[in-house]
Enzyme design. Structure first.
Site, mmCIF file in Angstrom:
data_model
loop_
_atom_site.group_PDB
_atom_site.id
_atom_site.type_symbol
_atom_site.label_atom_id
_atom_site.label_comp_id
_atom_site.label_asym_id
_atom_site.label_seq_id
_atom_site.Cartn_x
_atom_site.Cartn_y
_atom_site.Cartn_z
ATOM 1 N N HIS A 124 0.982 -1.164 -0.057
ATOM 2 C CA HIS A 124 0.086 0.135 0.057
ATOM 3 C C HIS A 124 0.952 1.223 -0.004
ATOM 4 O O HIS A 124 1.901 1.096 0.736
ATOM 5 C CB HIS A 124 -0.905 0.158 1.146
ATOM 6 C CG HIS A 124 -1.722 -1.086 1.497
ATOM 7 N ND1 HIS A 124 -1.361 -2.143 2.265
ATOM 8 C CD2 HIS A 124 -2.959 -1.334 1.235
ATOM 9 C CE1 HIS A 124 -2.210 -2.957 2.366
ATOM 10 N NE2 HIS A 124 -3.491 -2.497 1.663
ATOM 11 N N ASP A 182 2.303 2.121 3.173
ATOM 12 C CA ASP A 182 3.366 0.827 3.721
ATOM 13 C C ASP A 182 4.790 1.432 3.446
ATOM 14 O O ASP A 182 5.837 1.170 4.340
ATOM 15 C CB ASP A 182 3.389 -0.452 3.289
ATOM 16 C CG ASP A 182 1.996 -0.970 3.434
ATOM 17 O OD1 ASP A 182 1.451 -0.684 4.600
ATOM 18 O OD2 ASP A 182 1.504 -1.828 2.591
ATOM 19 N N MET A 230 2.569 -6.010 -7.764
ATOM 20 C CA MET A 230 1.437 -5.398 -7.523
ATOM 21 C C MET A 230 1.638 -4.155 -6.459
ATOM 22 O O MET A 230 2.275 -3.980 -5.619
ATOM 23 C CB MET A 230 0.360 -6.419 -6.679
ATOM 24 C CG MET A 230 -0.945 -6.079 -6.475
ATOM 25 S SD MET A 230 -1.041 -5.346 -4.673
ATOM 26 C CE MET A 230 -1.355 -6.857 -3.722
ATOM 27 N N GLU A 248 -10.915 -6.642 -4.627
ATOM 28 C CA GLU A 248 -10.987 -7.782 -3.654
ATOM 29 C C GLU A 248 -11.975 -7.406 -2.797
ATOM 30 O O GLU A 248 -12.123 -6.342 -2.316
ATOM 31 C CB GLU A 248 -9.381 -7.274 -3.113
ATOM 32 C CG GLU A 248 -9.391 -8.229 -1.519
ATOM 33 C CD GLU A 248 -8.179 -7.987 -0.900
ATOM 34 O OE1 GLU A 248 -7.124 -7.651 -1.272
ATOM 35 O OE2 GLU A 248 -8.028 -8.359 0.437
ATOM 36 N N LYS A 282 -14.412 -8.419 0.564
ATOM 37 C CA LYS A 282 -14.497 -8.963 2.137
ATOM 38 C C LYS A 282 -15.901 -8.697 2.501
ATOM 39 O O LYS A 282 -16.533 -7.550 2.260
ATOM 40 C CB LYS A 282 -13.409 -8.095 2.795
ATOM 41 C CG LYS A 282 -13.216 -8.703 4.372
ATOM 42 C CD LYS A 282 -12.385 -7.668 4.985
ATOM 43 C CE LYS A 282 -12.111 -8.281 6.335
ATOM 44 N NZ LYS A 282 -11.335 -7.494 7.239
ATOM 45 N N GLU A 323 -9.658 -13.539 -1.938
ATOM 46 C CA GLU A 323 -8.620 -13.746 -0.815
ATOM 47 C C GLU A 323 -9.310 -14.844 -0.069
ATOM 48 O O GLU A 323 -10.467 -14.962 0.245
ATOM 49 C CB GLU A 323 -8.577 -12.518 0.224
ATOM 50 C CG GLU A 323 -7.767 -13.044 1.274
ATOM 51 C CD GLU A 323 -7.408 -11.704 2.369
ATOM 52 O OE1 GLU A 323 -7.023 -10.486 1.750
ATOM 53 O OE2 GLU A 323 -7.532 -12.046 3.315
ATOM 54 N N HIS A 370 -11.006 -14.014 3.521
ATOM 55 C CA HIS A 370 -12.199 -13.346 3.209
ATOM 56 C C HIS A 370 -13.577 -14.227 2.740
ATOM 57 O O HIS A 370 -14.655 -13.710 3.187
ATOM 58 C CB HIS A 370 -12.083 -12.156 2.094
ATOM 59 C CG HIS A 370 -11.055 -11.016 2.774
ATOM 60 N ND1 HIS A 370 -10.753 -10.161 1.840
ATOM 61 C CD2 HIS A 370 -10.315 -10.871 3.845
ATOM 62 C CE1 HIS A 370 -9.822 -9.398 2.640
ATOM 63 N NE2 HIS A 370 -9.681 -9.676 3.937
ATOM 64 N N ASP A 377 -4.926 -13.628 -3.306
ATOM 65 C CA ASP A 377 -4.425 -13.497 -1.910
ATOM 66 C C ASP A 377 -4.405 -14.864 -1.053
ATOM 67 O O ASP A 377 -5.684 -15.262 -0.562
ATOM 68 C CB ASP A 377 -5.189 -12.281 -0.979
ATOM 69 C CG ASP A 377 -4.557 -11.171 -1.359
ATOM 70 O OD1 ASP A 377 -3.705 -10.920 -2.086
ATOM 71 O OD2 ASP A 377 -4.994 -10.031 -0.938
ATOM 72 N N ASP A 392 -11.135 -11.406 10.951
ATOM 73 C CA ASP A 392 -9.926 -11.458 10.038
ATOM 74 C C ASP A 392 -8.813 -11.895 10.541
ATOM 75 O O ASP A 392 -7.949 -11.441 11.212
ATOM 76 C CB ASP A 392 -9.787 -10.221 9.431
ATOM 77 C CG ASP A 392 -9.061 -10.332 8.039
ATOM 78 O OD1 ASP A 392 -8.552 -11.380 7.716
ATOM 79 O OD2 ASP A 392 -8.994 -9.186 7.227
ATOM 80 N N ASP A 410 -6.150 -13.791 9.053
ATOM 81 C CA ASP A 410 -4.798 -13.663 8.082
ATOM 82 C C ASP A 410 -3.991 -14.738 8.588
ATOM 83 O O ASP A 410 -2.826 -14.281 8.901
ATOM 84 C CB ASP A 410 -4.275 -12.180 8.250
ATOM 85 C CG ASP A 410 -5.013 -11.423 7.141
ATOM 86 O OD1 ASP A 410 -5.809 -11.999 6.390
ATOM 87 O OD2 ASP A 410 -4.949 -10.129 7.245
ATOM 88 N N ASP A 459 -1.172 -12.932 1.929
ATOM 89 C CA ASP A 459 -1.834 -11.555 2.613
ATOM 90 C C ASP A 459 -2.077 -12.189 3.957
ATOM 91 O O ASP A 459 -3.226 -12.561 4.368
ATOM 92 C CB ASP A 459 -2.784 -11.160 2.140
ATOM 93 C CG ASP A 459 -3.364 -9.849 2.672
ATOM 94 O OD1 ASP A 459 -2.625 -9.562 3.647
ATOM 95 O OD2 ASP A 459 -4.516 -9.331 2.311
#
Lengths: 389, 389, 389, 389
Positions: A55, A58, A89, A182, A184, A218, A221, A246, A256, A258, A288
Site C-alpha cells: 500500500h 506501507d 502489485m 478484492e 470482504k 482472498e 475473506h 491472496d 479477519d 490472516d 496476505d
C-alpha cells in the site's frame, strides 16, 4: 525428500504490511517494532520470495514530504535491485487514516470521496514507478454499520464512478495496469459492499472498462462468510478475471485472522493449490497473512517460509494426485461418458430440443448408480496425510 | 390503526410448496397432509395473495401420465379462474428425485444432465401454459460434498451450456420468459456452486443471452452466509437484474429455515421492504417460506397471512421514515454536499485529474467530523418499535 | 406516549471503557479523544445511568505511581459523590498490555501467570475501595491461535488455581465479592477457552468455592457463536448463577461488534428483557457496547441514551405481552394440562415407573395436535412493531 | 508403511443408523435401501469395528409387537455372537416420530413428556439386555423455533426431572448405566436448549445424581457453532465427565453434515485424536457419521473403513509428535519454567498474597519474549502432511 525451497519461478510475493505487522489488535497494543521496507525486502529475498507488494502508506508515510518520499523510494529500489525482488502489485490504503472512518469512495462526505481519488492516483503513480502491473482495490471501509444512513445505490454509483475515473487515469498515464478488486464480507464495518468475489465479478460488468478489471480473491475473506474459496477462484478463472490472488488462512465466521497459508484449512488449501497449478495460473501467489501476535522476529521468518513451503508441499501433492493410478481410475469411473447424450448438448436447435423432449430416461436405473466419492475422498485425505505408498 | 389487509396490487405470491410443506425434515417424518394445489389456491386467495408459483412437480407428479397432467392442469386453471389468482413464476424441481443425487445440470453423469434439460423444457411448457413470465432456476444440488471428484470448471461450463440452450428454447417457443437465477451457499450439498446473488450476477455475463437472465435473491439464502440481503438486492437492482425476489427469514449460519417473513431479523426485513418500495420495484413479492413443523392448518393460514401483514406494516414504516422530520433532518446533515467537489467527479479528463491531484485537503479537519449514525439508527429502531408517536 | 427516561431504579450501568472508546480498530487509528473518567461519570449521570464499572486500567493507567492513583481515585470518588452514581462492578484488564500476548492466567510463561494474579489482587483492592460487589473475569487472551503449543488441560488447571487463589484473597480481605465469569468464543485469539456461558457454568463446579462464582453472560459473545442468548441467561438463572449481565448487540459470526443494545437483533433483545423482567432479576443491566467509529460526542451520548431507551421500550412490551388477552389465550392453549399425566411426574418410585411403562398413548392422536406458534409469534412480531391496538 | 487395520482394541464403534442412512434429506427422498441390523453388524465386523450402538427404533420399529421385538433381538444377538461385536452404548430416538414435533422431555404437552419417559425406560431395558453400559441422551427436538411459546425455565425443569427420574430408574433396575448428554446448537429446531458440551456440563451439576451423568461431545455439533472441539473434550475430561465421544466431521455454520471422520477439518481432527491418546481415554471411539448421499454400498463400506483408517493415521502422527525432537525441543522452550514463580502458586496464604503483591515484574522484558508458535505449528502442518522425514 524434497526440500520445498522456493525460487522466483514460484512467483511467491508478500505485502510489506504482512511482515511489518506489529501485532496490534482491537484488544491490545503493538508488541513488536515493524521492520523497515528495506529490511523486509532483504528478509523476503533471503526466504526465497519473488516479489513484494505494498500500500502507498506501507512504503511512504501519509505525511511524508516529496523529498522524503524520493529518498524512501530510492532506498527501496536499491534494495530491490540488490535482491532481485520485483513489485508485481500495488494498492492504496483507504482505511487506516481517520478521514476514511465512513469509507473512501463510498463515504457520504464528497470531500472524502475526492481525497480517496487523489490518494489513489498518487499511489498509482508510485506503484507504476516501481513496476507494478496489477493494481488492487480493497475497500476496507466501503460499507455500513447501520443501513439507516447510507444508500446502497449511491454507494454503488460512487464506487463505479471512481473506478471508471481511475481506469481512464491509468490509460491516460500509459500505466497499463490491470485492476483487481478484492472483496470482504465484513470487518471493520458491519457489512462491506460487494462482499464476495462473485459480487465483484457482477459489479465489473457495470463498469466502462470491464476488460481492464478483474478480481483479487482472498482465501480468508471468502472463508469469513463460510464460502468455498476454490469455487470462487474457479468462477473468476472461468470468467478470465483471475488477475491476482491472496493466499492465507482463516477459520469460518470469525474476525479477519490472516493466518499462515495452509495452517488451518488443510484440505481447502490443497484444492486451491491444485486448481491454480492444474489450470496453469501464472500470476503471483501473494501471501496476505501475518504472524501470530506471539511471534518474535525468528517466528516471523518461520511464518514467511512456512507459507511458501506449505504451498510447495501441496503443489507436489497436486502432482501426485494426477499420477496416482487408483485416484485416476476412480475419476475415470466418475466421469464415464459413453457419448450417447452428446447429441443433446452444444448449440440449440429445434430438432435437438424435440428429440431430447422425446428421449426416454430410465430414471430409477440412473438414480441407482452411486458415485465413489467416499472412496476417492478417502484417498485424497490419505494423500494429504502422506499415507499413500 | 391500519388493517394491513393485502390486495392483489401488493403482488404477494406464494409457492405451492410453501403451503404444501408437510413438515418433513432430516430428523423426522411428515407431520401433516399436504393440501392439494386447488386447495392451496383457495387458501391463498382467501388470505389475500395475488399469485401462486410452482415447481413442475408441485403441480404434476413426476410420474403422472399426460392424461393425468391434463386433468390436474384443468382443475388448477379453474381454481385460478375462480379466485383470480395468477401464476407469475414457474420453476423446475431438479433436486428431489434420486436421479439428481449428484446434481442436475452439473451432474458428472451426462444422462442426468440431458434429463435435467428435458425436464426443464417440459416444465417451461407447463409454466408458459399457465401464464408464467419469470422462470426461476434454483440448482438445489449443483455443488459438491467433496471437491475431490467434480471439476468446478466443468460444472460451470455445463451450467452455462444448459442455460444457453434453454434461453434459445424459450425464444424459439415464443415464451418470452425472463430467467431468474437463485443462489444458495450450501445445503443439501456441502457447497453449492455460484453461492451468492453476486456470484450469479457475475455468471450471467458469461451467458449468450445475458439480457434475458437476472436473479432471484432469497433472504434466507444470503443470510445463511451471513451476508446483508438488502445490499445484494441493491446490487441486483443497480444492474437491472432484479427479476424476482424470495422473501422469508433465517438465522445466520444454520440449516435452511425458511421462516415466516419478518419473524426473525426484523431490522433487516425493514431495510429490504424499504428498498423495494423506495425504488419502485413492481415485481412479485414472493414468500418462499413455510410454517413451523408444529403448525396445524390454522397455523399455516396464520403463517401465510403473517408474511403479508408484516410486509405491509414494514411498508408503512418505510413511508413514515420518509415523512419523519427528525429522521429526514439527520439525513440531510449526513448527505451534506456544498458542491465544492463536483468539479472532480464525473467523466475523466486529464485536466480534472491534474487539478484533483493538486487539491489540498484538510485531512484532520475532515476526519474530525463524525456522522450522526447512532442518533439516526436509534430513531429507526424506535420507528420500528412503534415508539415514535 | 411514555418518555422512556431511565432512573437509578432501572439499574443501568456502563463501563468506563464503553464511553471512552476511541474508535481504534484493527484497520485504523483512534478517531476521537477519550473522555476522562470524571467526564464519563458526569455524562452517564446526565443520561440517567445508575452506575459505572471499570477495568483497573480504565481508571488508573498501568504505569501510574501510587500518588497518581490516589489523586485519580479521589477525583473519581468526588464525581461519584456529586452525581450519585455507584460502582457495582469492577474487573481487571488482562489483555491490553503486551505482556499478555499469550494469555494471562493461562500463559505458558509462569511470570505472566504470577503477574496476572498480582494485577488482579491490586485491581480487586481498587474495586473494593470504590464499593464494587461483583468482580468480573473476562480472559481476553486465554486461548490459542494454534493448539500446537499449549495444553488445554494445563490451561484449565492454571485458570482454576488462579480463581481459587483469588476467591481466598477476597474472603481473606473481607471483600465479599461475587465473581462473575464472562465467556467469549474467539477474538482476539483464534479460540478462547471456556467459550460459552454454559462452559463457564460447567467450569465453576470444579472450583473450591463454587458458591462465590457465577457468570456474566454477554449478548454479543453468545451471538458470535450463533447461540440463543436468552437460553444461556435462563440456564444461568436456573442455576442461581446470574450474577451480572452484559447487554449489547452483535451480528452472528463476525468480529466483536459491541453494538448499541437492541440495535440489531430486535426480537432476541426483547426476549432477553422479557426474561430478566419476568424472573425479577435485580442486578445491574450493564451495557458493554460502544458507539460506531463514525460517532462524535453527541452521537456517543445518543448511543448511551439509546441503550437505555430501547431497554425501557422493550420492558414496556414485555408488560404488554403479559396483558395481551389474545397472546395469553394462545399461551393457555399451548400450555394446556388436564392433570392426567401428573401421576407420572415428580420423584421416582418403582410403582410410578411400572404404571407409566404400562400406560397406553395415542401416539398419532397426540402427534396430530399442532401448536399455534405461528399465530403467537406473529402477535409477538406485531407487538414489537407497535402494530397491536 | 503401516496398514492402519483396525482391531477391537481400538474401540471403534458405529451406530446402526450411520450405516443404515438411506440418504434422505430435506430436499430429497431416500436414494438407497437401508441394510438390516444384522447385515450392518456383519459389515462392521468385516471392516474391523469393535462395537455397534443403536437408538431403540434403529433396531426395533416403533410399532413392533413384543413377539416381533423378541425375534429381532434374538437375531441381532446371534449376529453379535457370531461376529464378536459388542454394544457399548444405547440411546432413545426422541425426535423422529411426529409426536415429538415440539420436543420430548421439554414438549409443552404433558402427554408427550410422559410418553418420552416411557419410551426411554423401554429403550433402557433393551439397551441393558444387549449389554450397553453408556446411555446417551440427545434431545433432537428439545428447543424452539420461536421463543414466544415455550419457557426456557420450564423446559430446563422438565428435562432435569426426566433425567432425575431416569437415573433412579437405572439404579432401581440395577442397570449400572452411565448417562452421557449430547449437545447440539440447532437443527432441526431453530435453537436447541443446552446447545454446547459446556452447557451440558453446567446442567449436570443441577441434577440429583451428577455422578452418574457425563457428556457425549460430538465433533460436528460443536463445529456447527464454530467452537473448538478439542477444547470442549478437554473440559469434559478435566471434569471427569467424558463418558463417550461422537467422532465425525462438519463445516462450520452449516446444516448437520455428519461427514466421515477426518475428511474436512484435518488439523482439528488431529488435535482431538492426539488429546484422546495422550490422556489415555479408554472409551469407545464412536463414529456418528454417514456416507454421502451419492454413495452406493461399496462407498458406504469405504466410508466406514475411512473413519477408522484416518483415526489410526492421526494416532500414529500423535505418536510421531511425541517423538519428534525438533517439536519437543520447541515445546521445552515454550514451557520453560525456572521455578522462580512457584512460591506464588498453589494454595492461598496471606503471606503468599502479600509477597506476590510486592513482587516486581519487568513487564516490558517479559512482553518482549515471543513464543515460537509459528515454527511449531509449521512443523505440525508438515507432520500432518507427511513431509517430515
Amino acid at each position: 525428500m524434497a526440500t520445498y525451497q522456493p525460487t522466483p519461478e514460484d512467483r511467491f510475493t508478500f505485502g510489506l504490511w504482512t511482515i511489518a505487522n506489529p501485532g496490534r489488535d482491537p484488544f491490545g497494543d503493538a508488541v513488536r517494532n515493524s521492520l523497515t521496507p528495506v529490511e523486509i525486502v532483504h528478509l523476503l529475498a533471503e526466504a526465497g520470495a519473488y516479489g513484494v507488494n505494498f500500500h502507498d502508506a506501507d512504503l511512504v508515510p501519509i505525511d511524508a514530504t516529496l523529498a522524503e518520499q524520493a529518498q524512501i523510494v530510492k532506498e527501496f529500489k536499491q534494495a530491490l535491485n540488490t535482491t532481485g525482488l520485483v513489485v508485481p502489485m500495488a494498492t492504496t490504503n483507504l482505511f487506516h487514516a481517520p478521514i476514511f472512518r465512513d469509507g473512501a469512495f463510498t463515504s457520504n462526505d464528497p470531500r472524502v470521496r475526492a481525497y480517496a481519488l487523489q490518494k489513489t492516483m498518487r499511489s498509482m503513480d508510485l506503484g507504476a514507478d516501481l513496476g507494478a502491473k496489477v493494481y488492487v482495490f480493497w475497500g476496507g471501509r466501503e460499507g455500513t454499520d447501520t443501513d439507516s444512513g447510507k444508500s446502497a445505490l449511491d454507494a454503488g454509483k460512487w464506487f463505479r464512478e471512481a473506478l471508471n475515473f481511475l481506469c481512464e487515469y491509468s490509460i491516460d498515464q500509459g500505466y497499463s495496469y490491470k485492476f483487481a478488486l478484492e472483496a470482504k464480507p465484513n470487518e471493520p464495518r458491519g457489512d462491506l459492499y460487494l462482499p464476495t468475489t462473485g459480487a465483484m465479478l457482477g459489479f465489473i460488468e457495470t463498469l466502462d472498462h470491464p476488460e481492464m478489471v478483474g478480481v483479487n480473491p482472498e482465501f480468508a475473506h471468502e472463508m469469513m462468510a463460510g464460502l468455498n474459496f476454490m469455487h470462487a477462484v474457479a468462477q473468476a478463472w472461468d470468467a478470465g478475471k483471475l488477475f491476482h490472488i491472496d493466499l492465507n488462512d482463516q477459520n469460518i465466521g470469525r474476525f479477519d485472522q490472516d493466518f499462515r497459508f495452509g495452517s488451518h484449512n488443510v484440505k481447502q488449501a490443497f484444492f486451491v493449490v491444485k486448481f491454480l497449478e492444474d489450470v496453469g495460473y501464472n500470476g503471483s501467489r501473494h501471501f496476505d497473512a501475518h504472524a501470530y501476535r506471539t511471534a518474535d522476529l525468528d517466528d516471523i521468518k518461520a511464518f514467511a517460509r512456512g507459507c511458501m513451503r506449505t504451498y510447495l508441499i501441496l503443489k507436489e501433492k497436486a502432482q501426485q494426485f494426477q499420477q496416482d493410478q487408483e485416484i485416476q481410475s476412480l475419476l475415470t469411473q466418475i466421469k464415464a461418458d459413453d457419448g450417447s447424450m452428446h447429441q443433446y448438448f452444444g448449440a440449440y436447435s429445434r430438432e435437438k430440443a424435440t428429440a431430447l423432449k422425446a428421449q426416454s430416461f430410465d430414471r430409477d436405473g440412473i438414480a441407482a448408480k452411486g458415485q465413489p466419492y467416499e472412496r476417492l475422498d478417502q484417498l485424497v485425505i490419505e494423500l494429504l496425510l502422506g499415507a499413500r505408498e
